[in-house]
Design a protein around this motif. Structure first.
Motif, PDB file in Angstrom:
ATOM      1  N   SER A   1       0.771  -1.271   0.120  1.00  0.00           N
ATOM      2  CA  SER A   1      -0.062   0.030  -0.008  1.00  0.00           C
ATOM      3  C   SER A   1       1.099   1.259   0.098  1.00  0.00           C
ATOM      4  CB  SER A   1      -0.740   0.048   1.424  1.00  0.00           C
ATOM      5  OG  SER A   1      -1.670   1.229   1.263  1.00  0.00           O
ATOM      6  N   HIS A   2       0.677   2.229  -0.846  1.00  0.00           N
ATOM      7  CA  HIS A   2       1.071   3.522  -0.864  1.00  0.00           C
ATOM      8  C   HIS A   2       0.326   4.446  -1.479  1.00  0.00           C
ATOM      9  CE1 HIS A   2       1.646   1.994  -5.076  1.00  0.00           C
ATOM     10  NE2 HIS A   2       1.896   3.128  -5.172  1.00  0.00           N
ATOM     11  N   SER A   3       0.720   5.637  -1.363  1.00  0.00           N
ATOM     12  CA  SER A   3      -0.186   6.990  -1.993  1.00  0.00           C
ATOM     13  C   SER A   3       0.845   7.749  -2.753  1.00  0.00           C
ATOM     14  CB  SER A   3      -0.667   7.624  -0.914  1.00  0.00           C
ATOM     15  OG  SER A   3       0.358   8.311  -0.143  1.00  0.00           O
ATOM     16  N   HIS A   4       0.363   8.612  -3.606  1.00  0.00           N
ATOM     17  CA  HIS A   4       1.060   9.780  -4.430  1.00  0.00           C
ATOM     18  C   HIS A   4       0.326  11.052  -3.884  1.00  0.00           C
ATOM     19  CE1 HIS A   4       2.628   6.693  -7.265  1.00  0.00           C
ATOM     20  NE2 HIS A   4       1.615   5.910  -6.822  1.00  0.00           N
ATOM     21  N   PRO A   5       0.703  11.486  -2.705  1.00  0.00           N
ATOM     22  CA  PRO A   5       0.226  12.956  -2.424  1.00  0.00           C
ATOM     23  C   PRO A   5       0.699  13.947  -3.182  1.00  0.00           C
ATOM     24  CG  PRO A   5       2.260  12.248  -0.966  1.00  0.00           C
ATOM     25  CD  PRO A   5       1.853  11.209  -1.930  1.00  0.00           C
TER      26      PRO A   5
ATOM     27  N   SER B   1      -5.964  12.177 -10.979  1.00  0.00           N
ATOM     28  CA  SER B   1      -5.708  10.719 -11.075  1.00  0.00           C
ATOM     29  C   SER B   1      -4.698  10.291 -11.824  1.00  0.00           C
ATOM     30  CB  SER B   1      -6.969  10.040 -11.528  1.00  0.00           C
ATOM     31  OG  SER B   1      -7.072  10.063 -12.893  1.00  0.00           O
TER      32      SER B   1
END
Length: 193
Positions: free
Chosen positions: A131-135, A170
């Protein structure tokens, strides 16, 4: 008498030191000669092609080895899920079938370390993507306009006299059909006899 004995011991030690140096030099010269013959392609030299696998019989039954040939050596089975019938010692270790390791990565058993907890020995684990994000950060602008275009659509809300922006974004998908590290393919074999 004591001085004479000390001189004698010193001379003996010097002679031994000289003999040791000569022996080391002789060995080094012979080794350099062998290396130069091998590099020159002398008929007594060996190339990698001449080397045959040795010591494969020294592995215990059930040992899994990455093998760089497409031909399984005697006493071994390819790890392709095949039956262990006829190999009772191997069946006692792995069960009715050898593991099918074609196209698989082997992961070391956690065995209480806590890196991959809850796994049992010889268990299969499906793929996973951590799990990771692209802030991103949106800076509000007072009394001005927020440029539109690019990858985002910006809707302005002038209610209550405040500049408020709703920002949606996105990312494009990229990559292949799986997540994997760099790798080198070899055939896994298991010691059967």
């Amino acid at each position: 008498m004591k001085a004479h004995l000390n001189r004698l011991i010193t001379r003996v030690l010097l002679v031994l030191l000289v003999l040791t140096i000569l022996a080391i030099t002789f060995c080094a010269i012979n080794m350099l000669g062998a290396i130069s013959k091998a590099l020159a392609g002398d008929a007594t030299s060996y190339t990698l092609v001449d080397v045959q696998p040795q010591g494969l019989s020294d592995f215990p039954i059930g040992a899994v080895v990455p093998y760089s040939s497409g031909t399984v050596p005697a006493g071994w089975l390819e790890c392709n899920g095949q039956s262990t019938a006829g190999h009772t010692e191997l069946a006692a270790i792995v069960g009715a079938n050898v593991p099918d390791l074609r196209g698989e990565f082997i992961r070391g058993w956690d065995h209480g370390r806590g890196v991959d907890p809850g796994r049992s020995l010889k268990s299969v684990q499906g793929q996973s993507f951590q799990s990771h994000s692209h802030p991103f950060t949106l800076y509000s602008m007072s009394g001005g306009s927020i440029p539109q275009g690019g990858y985002a659509e910006i809707n302005m809300n002038w209610a209550n006299g405040n500049n408020q922006a709703a920002y949606g974004h996105s990312t494009s998908s990229a990559g292949g059909t799986e997540t994997r590290p760099r790798n080198y393919s070899m055939m896994y074999i298991i010691k059967a006899e």
